[in-house]
Design a protein around this motif. Structure first.
Motif, PDB file in Angstrom:
ATOM      1  N   PRO A 199      22.576  49.930  33.644  1.00 45.75           N
ATOM      2  CA  PRO A 199      21.000  51.068  33.647  1.00 45.75           C
ATOM      3  C   PRO A 199      19.583  51.289  33.755  1.00 45.75           C
ATOM      4  O   PRO A 199      19.178  51.421  34.102  1.00 45.75           O
ATOM      5  N   VAL A 200      19.681  49.676  32.996  1.00 45.12           N
ATOM      6  CA  VAL A 200      18.149  49.233  33.614  1.00 45.12           C
ATOM      7  C   VAL A 200      17.033  49.150  34.549  1.00 45.12           C
ATOM      8  O   VAL A 200      16.151  49.509  34.953  1.00 45.12           O
ATOM      9  N   LEU A 201      18.165  47.995  35.410  1.00 46.97           N
ATOM     10  CA  LEU A 201      17.796  47.600  36.450  1.00 46.97           C
ATOM     11  C   LEU A 201      18.490  48.107  37.492  1.00 46.97           C
ATOM     12  O   LEU A 201      19.520  49.062  37.517  1.00 46.97           O
ATOM     13  N   GLY A 202      17.496  48.080  38.577  1.00 47.31           N
ATOM     14  CA  GLY A 202      17.409  49.200  39.288  1.00 47.31           C
ATOM     15  C   GLY A 202      17.501  48.410  40.742  1.00 47.31           C
ATOM     16  O   GLY A 202      16.947  47.255  40.949  1.00 47.31           O
ATOM     17  N   PHE A 203      18.227  49.418  41.549  1.00 48.09           N
ATOM     18  CA  PHE A 203      17.274  48.873  43.418  1.00 48.09           C
ATOM     19  C   PHE A 203      15.951  48.835  43.606  1.00 48.09           C
ATOM     20  O   PHE A 203      15.881  48.226  44.646  1.00 48.09           O
ATOM     21  N   TRP A 204      15.377  49.795  43.071  1.00 39.71           N
ATOM     22  CA  TRP A 204      13.901  49.641  43.102  1.00 39.71           C
ATOM     23  C   TRP A 204      13.360  48.356  42.755  1.00 39.71           C
ATOM     24  O   TRP A 204      12.227  48.617  43.344  1.00 39.71           O
ATOM     25  N   MET A 205      14.306  47.623  42.171  1.00 35.65           N
ATOM     26  CA  MET A 205      13.516  46.207  42.203  1.00 35.65           C
ATOM     27  C   MET A 205      13.301  45.109  43.223  1.00 35.65           C
ATOM     28  O   MET A 205      12.614  44.381  43.085  1.00 35.65           O
ATOM     29  N   VAL A 206      13.846  45.277  43.926  1.00 34.34           N
ATOM     30  CA  VAL A 206      13.882  44.803  45.283  1.00 34.34           C
ATOM     31  C   VAL A 206      12.793  44.903  45.618  1.00 34.34           C
ATOM     32  O   VAL A 206      11.942  44.005  46.373  1.00 34.34           O
ATOM     33  N   PRO A 207      12.603  46.345  46.522  1.00 35.19           N
ATOM     34  CA  PRO A 207      11.090  46.449  47.464  1.00 35.19           C
ATOM     35  C   PRO A 207       9.988  46.036  46.787  1.00 35.19           C
ATOM     36  O   PRO A 207       9.308  44.923  47.795  1.00 35.19           O
ATOM     37  N   LEU A 208      10.250  45.945  45.570  1.00 34.57           N
ATOM     38  CA  LEU A 208       8.810  45.122  44.372  1.00 34.57           C
ATOM     39  C   LEU A 208       8.793  44.239  44.504  1.00 34.57           C
ATOM     40  O   LEU A 208       7.472  43.610  44.239  1.00 34.57           O
ATOM     41  N   GLY A 209       9.647  43.155  44.191  1.00 37.30           N
ATOM     42  CA  GLY A 209       9.875  41.913  44.075  1.00 37.30           C
ATOM     43  C   GLY A 209       9.440  41.270  45.652  1.00 37.30           C
ATOM     44  O   GLY A 209       8.867  39.695  45.706  1.00 37.30           O
ATOM     45  N   VAL A 210       9.883  42.188  46.930  1.00 38.29           N
ATOM     46  CA  VAL A 210       9.346  41.512  47.700  1.00 38.29           C
ATOM     47  C   VAL A 210       7.702  41.944  48.034  1.00 38.29           C
ATOM     48  O   VAL A 210       7.441  40.609  48.362  1.00 38.29           O
ATOM     49  N   VAL A 211       7.123  42.506  47.329  1.00 39.04           N
ATOM     50  CA  VAL A 211       5.564  42.858  47.524  1.00 39.04           C
ATOM     51  C   VAL A 211       4.987  41.990  47.166  1.00 39.04           C
ATOM     52  O   VAL A 211       4.156  41.814  46.818  1.00 39.04           O
ATOM     53  N   VAL A 212       5.166  41.705  45.773  1.00 34.84           N
ATOM     54  CA  VAL A 212       5.164  40.616  45.263  1.00 34.84           C
ATOM     55  C   VAL A 212       4.993  39.399  45.773  1.00 34.84           C
ATOM     56  O   VAL A 212       4.339  38.411  45.628  1.00 34.84           O
ATOM     57  N   MET A 213       6.041  39.066  46.311  1.00 33.32           N
ATOM     58  CA  MET A 213       6.568  37.284  47.197  1.00 33.32           C
ATOM     59  C   MET A 213       5.749  37.670  48.477  1.00 33.32           C
ATOM     60  O   MET A 213       5.125  36.785  48.864  1.00 33.32           O
ATOM     61  N   ALA A 214       4.710  38.926  48.802  1.00 34.53           N
ATOM     62  CA  ALA A 214       4.524  38.887  49.864  1.00 34.53           C
ATOM     63  C   ALA A 214       3.496  38.411  50.325  1.00 34.53           C
ATOM     64  O   ALA A 214       3.035  37.846  51.426  1.00 34.53           O
ATOM     65  N   PRO A 215       1.942  38.219  49.514  1.00 33.54           N
ATOM     66  CA  PRO A 215       1.143  36.968  50.423  1.00 33.54           C
ATOM     67  C   PRO A 215       1.452  36.010  50.549  1.00 33.54           C
ATOM     68  O   PRO A 215       1.049  34.891  51.192  1.00 33.54           O
ATOM     69  N   ASP A 216       3.111  34.916  50.163  1.00 37.18           N
ATOM     70  CA  ASP A 216       3.531  33.955  50.131  1.00 37.18           C
ATOM     71  C   ASP A 216       4.110  33.496  51.496  1.00 37.18           C
ATOM     72  O   ASP A 216       4.573  32.699  51.895  1.00 37.18           O
ATOM     73  N   SER A 217       3.929  34.571  52.005  1.00 35.06           N
ATOM     74  CA  SER A 217       5.676  35.215  53.126  1.00 35.06           C
ATOM     75  C   SER A 217       4.396  35.783  54.305  1.00 35.06           C
ATOM     76  O   SER A 217       4.187  37.107  54.257  1.00 35.06           O
ATOM     77  N   PRO A 218       4.375  34.991  55.352  1.00 35.04           N
ATOM     78  CA  PRO A 218       3.622  35.668  56.327  1.00 35.04           C
ATOM     79  C   PRO A 218       4.467  36.844  57.228  1.00 35.04           C
ATOM     80  O   PRO A 218       3.994  38.126  57.932  1.00 35.04           O
ATOM     81  N   PHE A 219       5.716  36.501  57.235  1.00 40.25           N
ATOM     82  CA  PHE A 219       7.176  37.456  58.076  1.00 40.25           C
ATOM     83  C   PHE A 219       6.316  39.188  57.138  1.00 40.25           C
ATOM     84  O   PHE A 219       6.559  39.839  57.263  1.00 40.25           O
ATOM     85  N   VAL A 220       6.618  38.249  56.280  1.00 38.04           N
ATOM     86  CA  VAL A 220       6.577  39.920  54.658  1.00 38.04           C
ATOM     87  C   VAL A 220       5.347  40.367  54.859  1.00 38.04           C
ATOM     88  O   VAL A 220       4.889  41.611  54.281  1.00 38.04           O
ATOM     89  N   ALA A 221       4.007  39.659  54.692  1.00 35.96           N
ATOM     90  CA  ALA A 221       2.840  40.109  54.290  1.00 35.96           C
ATOM     91  C   ALA A 221       2.316  40.684  55.476  1.00 35.96           C
ATOM     92  O   ALA A 221       1.944  42.090  55.175  1.00 35.96           O
ATOM     93  N   GLN A 222       3.060  40.315  56.687  1.00 38.71           N
ATOM     94  CA  GLN A 222       2.437  41.356  57.850  1.00 38.71           C
ATOM     95  C   GLN A 222       2.887  43.226  58.200  1.00 38.71           C
ATOM     96  O   GLN A 222       2.676  43.997  58.412  1.00 38.71           O
ATOM     97  N   ARG A 223       4.346  42.750  57.363  1.00 39.53           N
ATOM     98  CA  ARG A 223       5.256  43.834  57.080  1.00 39.53           C
ATOM     99  C   ARG A 223       4.597  44.958  56.447  1.00 39.53           C
ATOM    100  O   ARG A 223       4.817  45.872  56.038  1.00 39.53           O
TER     101      ARG A 223
END
Length: 87
Positions: free
Chosen positions: A35-59
C-alpha cells in the motif's frame, strides 16, 4: 516549474547520502504492490543516484531537455492564442 539538473542534485545532497537513499527508493519500488510503497519510487531512486552515474545522468539531462522544450512550446502557443478564444 523547472526540473533540477544532475549538478543541482549533486550540490544539494552529499554522495554518501545519495547512494543509500537511491538504493532504498529502488528497493522500496520493487515492493510496489504494497500500500504505501509504490512503483513511483523506482524512477525517483534513479534520479537521486543520477549524478553518480554518467549513463543515468545523460538520460536525465535528455529527459529534462524534452520536458522543458514541451513546456516552452506550450507557453508560446498560449501566448499566441488570440484574446477572443481565451474565454
Amino acid at each position: 516549474m523547472r526540473l533540477p539538473s544532475c549538478q543541482d542534485l549533486s550540490r544539494r545532497v552529499p554522495r554518501w547520502a545519495r547512494l543509500p537513499l537511491g538504493l532504498a527508493l529502488i528497493a522500496g519500488g520493487a515492493l510496489g504492490f504494497l500500500p504505501v510503497l509504490g512503483f513511483w519510487m523506482v524512477p525517483l531512486g534513479v534520479v537521486v543516484m543520477a549524478p553518480d552515474s554518467p549513463f543515468v545522468a545523460q538520460r536525465w539531462e535528455r529527459f529534462r531537455g524534452w520536458v522543458h522544450g514541451r513546456l516552452d512550446r506550450r507557453a508560446e502557443a498560449r501566448a499566441r492564442k488570440p484574446a477572443a478564444q481565451a474565454g
